[in-house]
Design an enzyme around this catalytic site. Structure first.
Site, PDB file in Angstrom:
ATOM      1  N   GLY A   7       0.822  -1.203   0.000  1.00  0.00           N
ATOM      2  CA  GLY A   7       0.000   0.000   0.000  1.00  0.00           C
ATOM      3  C   GLY A   7       0.859   1.256   0.000  1.00  0.00           C
ATOM      4  N   THR A   8       1.980   1.188   0.690  1.00  0.00           N
ATOM      5  CA  THR A   8       2.889   2.334   0.760  1.00  0.00           C
ATOM      6  C   THR A   8       3.387   2.683  -0.641  1.00  0.00           C
ATOM      7  OG1 THR A   8       3.553   1.643   2.969  1.00  0.00           O
ATOM      8  CG2 THR A   8       5.029   3.163   1.818  1.00  0.00           C
TER       9      THR A   8
ATOM     10  N   CYS B 146       2.836   1.437  13.117  1.00  0.00           N
ATOM     11  CA  CYS B 146       4.073   2.181  12.864  1.00  0.00           C
ATOM     12  C   CYS B 146       4.372   3.148  13.992  1.00  0.00           C
ATOM     13  CB  CYS B 146       3.962   2.973  11.574  1.00  0.00           C
ATOM     14  SG  CYS B 146       3.020   2.145  10.332  1.00  0.00           S
TER      15      CYS B 146
HETATM   16  N1  PLP Z   1      -2.520   3.227   4.274  1.00  0.00           N
HETATM   17  C1  PLP Z   1      -3.222   2.855   5.344  1.00  0.00           C
HETATM   18  C2  PLP Z   1      -4.478   3.582   5.691  1.00  0.00           C
HETATM   19  C3  PLP Z   1      -2.772   1.796   6.136  1.00  0.00           C
HETATM   20  O1  PLP Z   1      -3.477   1.431   7.213  1.00  0.00           O
HETATM   21  C4  PLP Z   1      -1.575   1.138   5.781  1.00  0.00           C
HETATM   22  C5  PLP Z   1      -1.038   0.054   6.640  1.00  0.00           C
HETATM   23  O2  PLP Z   1      -1.290  -0.008   7.820  1.00  0.00           O
HETATM   24  C6  PLP Z   1      -0.889   1.555   4.636  1.00  0.00           C
HETATM   25  C7  PLP Z   1      -1.384   2.612   3.901  1.00  0.00           C
HETATM   26  C8  PLP Z   1       0.371   0.893   4.202  1.00  0.00           C
HETATM   27  O3  PLP Z   1       0.091  -0.337   3.589  1.00  0.00           O
HETATM   28  P1  PLP Z   1       1.271  -1.411   3.415  1.00  0.00           P
HETATM   29  O4  PLP Z   1       1.503  -1.973   4.792  1.00  0.00           O
HETATM   30  O5  PLP Z   1       0.718  -2.435   2.473  1.00  0.00           O
HETATM   31  O6  PLP Z   1       2.430  -0.698   2.880  1.00  0.00           O
END
Ligand code: PLP
Length: 384
Positions: A71-72, A324
């Site tokens: 997601g990042t 995080c």
């Molecule tokens: N965006 C939101 C709202 C999230 O909750 C998270 C992960 O906790 C992310 C982005 C990041 O996703 P990823 O862990 O797949 O990089």
């Protein structure tokens, strides 16, 4: 009872059907999909089948789905890619309660000279749309505002925000990492240009995600290289994980309304049970506009970390702040942005459920929490 997992917004267990779908792509179908020979050709069609499954979950066309590693990455790709292809002088608008996956790239762009506006929220976590309107009126912008908050579950009115942005001539991205699979989402009804989703929040493994990019959206690839993903994201495709994400999306789409009503019923029971059995507790975030699986409760006058420690001792996994930000004893930026009072902010706990939880697990938490709270309050310097 041991191992009651109520931290599904951090990551979720991989569905057994997803594991089964992935296994052949480690054992037998391991070819590089870009290869011209049989080994490559036979796996290529499975990527396209998965693309269709992901697209179907959000009402997109498969050509609008780009696979990424997390997601990042999807968030970075959307924001940085849109800014790079936007006219000079474009500003970035986001909210103060975004995940760091959005806030960090925005702040990096600020260091590089871009103007970045962070819109505030009220005490219920609702976005200040007047601030957004003013920011949009100031010139061309790339807007990134989340669909649902990972810590409180508060859902933003994305349809309205996207319309406001489009009317002002801006580009609208939404981080829907916590919303996809929990809410019915259809990009044919909501004019977002881009939308991020992540596999491990919906019972696929960690390390696979996607960015929806509406046809016609200008986006400079932030990972240039080979021609994969139609030139939008280079790198040999992670075939087993892509297949797993496709399967997870298919499972999520199946009966989403009924499944999420069942999850919401468990969440509501948990919330009601804790609020009535533990005095001096409050919900963070508007209860009427939340994800069905999330509750964020402040147990006033005690430390969230101490609660987590005691819960963990009896096999219950929850979280304080986002994964995080926990680890530091500072309340999370989301809770601070909402102006939650100090004594409540420090004792905020997020419980996030999934379709794999049961009512028995909820009863177990409700049964044990009051004693933990009582014990910690007896030691608290803030309780008279
Ligand atoms: N965006 C939101 C709202 C999230 O909750 C998270 C992960 O906790 C992310 C982005 C990041 O996703 P990823 O862990 O797949 O990089």
């Amino acid at each position: 009872m041991k191992n009651v997992y109520l931290d599904n917004n951090a990551t979720s267990p991989v569905a057994p059907e997803v594991i089964d779908a992935m296994l052949p792509f480690f054992r037998d179908l391991w070819g590089n999909p870009s290869s011209m020979h049989y080994f490559g050709g036979q796996v290529r069609k499975y990527i396209e089948a998965a693309r269709l499954q992901v697209a179907n979950l959000i009402g997109a066309d498969p050509t609008e789905i780009v696979f990424t590693s997390c997601g990042t990455e999807s968030d970075n790709m959307a924001i940085r890619g849109a800014v790079e292809s936007a006219p000079r002088g474009t500003r970035i608008i986001t909210s103060r309660v975004e995940h760091l996956a959005v806030l960090s790239p925005c702040r990096r762009l600020r260091e590089q000279g871009y103007e970045v506006v962070e819109i505030g929220v009220d005490s219920a976590g609702a976005l200040n749309t007047d601030e957004l309107r003013k920011a949009l009126a100031a010139g061309p912008s790339v807007v990134s505002i989340m669909w649902a908050n990972n810590e409180t579950g508060v859902v933003f009115p994305v349809e309205k925000l996207a319309k406001m942005t489009k009317d002002a001539g801006g580009i609208f991205h939404t981080d829907a990492v916590q919303a996809v699979g929990k809410l019915r989402i259809d990009v044919r009804d909501v004019p977002v240009d881009m939308l991020s989703l992540s596999g491990h929040k919906l019972h696929a493994p960690k390390g696979i995600a996607a960015l929806y990019v509406r046809k016609g959206t200008r986006l400079t690839p932030i990972l240039p290289g080979g021609h994969q993903e139609n030139g939008r994201r280079a790198g040999t495709e992670n075939v087993p994980y892509i297949v797993g994400l496709g399967k997870a999306c298919e499972l999520a789409a199946w009966n989403i309304k009924a499944e999420m009503e069942r999850v919401a019923a468990m969440r509501d029971k948990l919330e009601h049970g804790l609020l009535t059995s533990c005095p001096d507790t409050m919900i963070n975030g508007d209860p009427a506009r939340r994800l069905p699986n999330t509750t964020n409760i402040s147990f006033q006058y005690i430390e969230g970390e101490a609660i987590l420690y005691h819960l963990s001792d009896i096999g219950i996994a929850a979280s304080s702040g986002s994964a995080c930000t926990s680890g530091s004893l500072e309340p999370s930026h989301v809770i601070r942005a909402m102006g939650v009072p100090f004594t409540a902010a420090h004792g905020s706990i997020r419980f996030s459920l999934s379709r794999y939880n049961t009512m028995e697990e909820i009863d177990y938490v409700i049964e044990h929490m009051p004693a933990i709270v009582k014990r910690l309050r007896a030691l608290s310097p803030f309780v008279r």
